[in-house]
Write an enzyme that holds these catalytic residues in place. Structure first.
Site, PDB file in Angstrom:
ATOM      1  N   ILE A   1       0.855  -1.192   0.000  1.00 57.93           N
ATOM      2  CA  ILE A   1       0.000   0.000   0.000  1.00 57.93           C
ATOM      3  C   ILE A   1       0.890   1.241   0.000  1.00 57.93           C
ATOM      4  O   ILE A   1       1.657   1.472   0.928  1.00 57.93           O
ATOM      5  CB  ILE A   1      -0.933   0.036   1.234  1.00 57.93           C
ATOM      6  N   HIS A   2       0.756   2.028  -1.052  1.00 54.76           N
ATOM      7  CA  HIS A   2       1.452   3.312  -1.172  1.00 54.76           C
ATOM      8  C   HIS A   2       0.497   4.244  -1.907  1.00 54.76           C
ATOM      9  O   HIS A   2      -0.622   3.843  -2.229  1.00 54.76           O
ATOM     10  CB  HIS A   2       2.800   3.159  -1.889  1.00 54.76           C
ATOM     11  N   GLY A   3       0.892   5.458  -2.179  1.00 56.74           N
ATOM     12  CA  GLY A   3      -0.018   6.441  -2.759  1.00 56.74           C
ATOM     13  C   GLY A   3      -0.777   5.969  -3.978  1.00 56.74           C
ATOM     14  O   GLY A   3      -1.994   6.118  -4.074  1.00 56.74           O
TER      15      GLY A   3
END
Length: 154
Positions: free
Chosen positions: A12-14
């Protein structure tokens, strides 16, 4: 229902939290990783990266299969670090229509097949097995990129 299954070593990242979740109208993000599921610190970091209003599940493969069956009417975005995780849940009864391969980064022993995908021989074999199970494998970095057939890149 799995809205999209993505392989991205960053989890999970931007881009995952916002672009992919919005593009696929997902109600939840499910990170499936046997090691991270045991690490409270990693779990809390991933939960903080999840956008407000989107449920966040971080679980091992067995729990993921159980939850995906339980919430089959919910729109869930699945993200994993390694293709072997997806092959494992398929063998445990989850059906996958398609997998987005978007973030397998350079490591010793891997060869580059696209801008953001490097694979080793084990991964290539796993992709071939997923393909033989009828799973469509595509390569895209962002949801707006054109889809590339991963099997043609191998």
């Amino acid at each position: 229902m799995i809205t999209i299954a993505r392989i991205d070593e960053r989890l999970i990242h931007g881009q995952v939290a916002y672009a992919w979740t919005v593009a696929y109208k997902s109600e939840a993000i499910m990170v499936i990783d046997n090691e991270i599921a045991k690490d409270k610190f990693q779990i809390s970091l991933l939960q903080m990266a999840c956008p407000a209003g989107v449920k966040c599940f971080i679980c091992d493969e067995d729990k993921a299969v159980e939850l995906l069956k339980k919430y089959e009417k919910r729109k869930i975005f699945v993200v994993v670090k390694h293709p072997g995780t997806l092959l494992s849940i398929c063998k445990k009864g989850c059906s996958l229509e398609a997998v987005n391969v978007g973030g397998l980064y350079f490591k010793e022993g891997r060869r580059q097949i696209s801008k953001t995908v490097y694979v080793d021989p084990e991964m290539e074999e796993i992709f071939r097995e997923l393909d033989s199970l009828g799973v469509r494998l595509e390569n895209r970095t962002t949801p707006t990129d054109p889809e590339e057939d991963l099997m043609k890149l191998l």
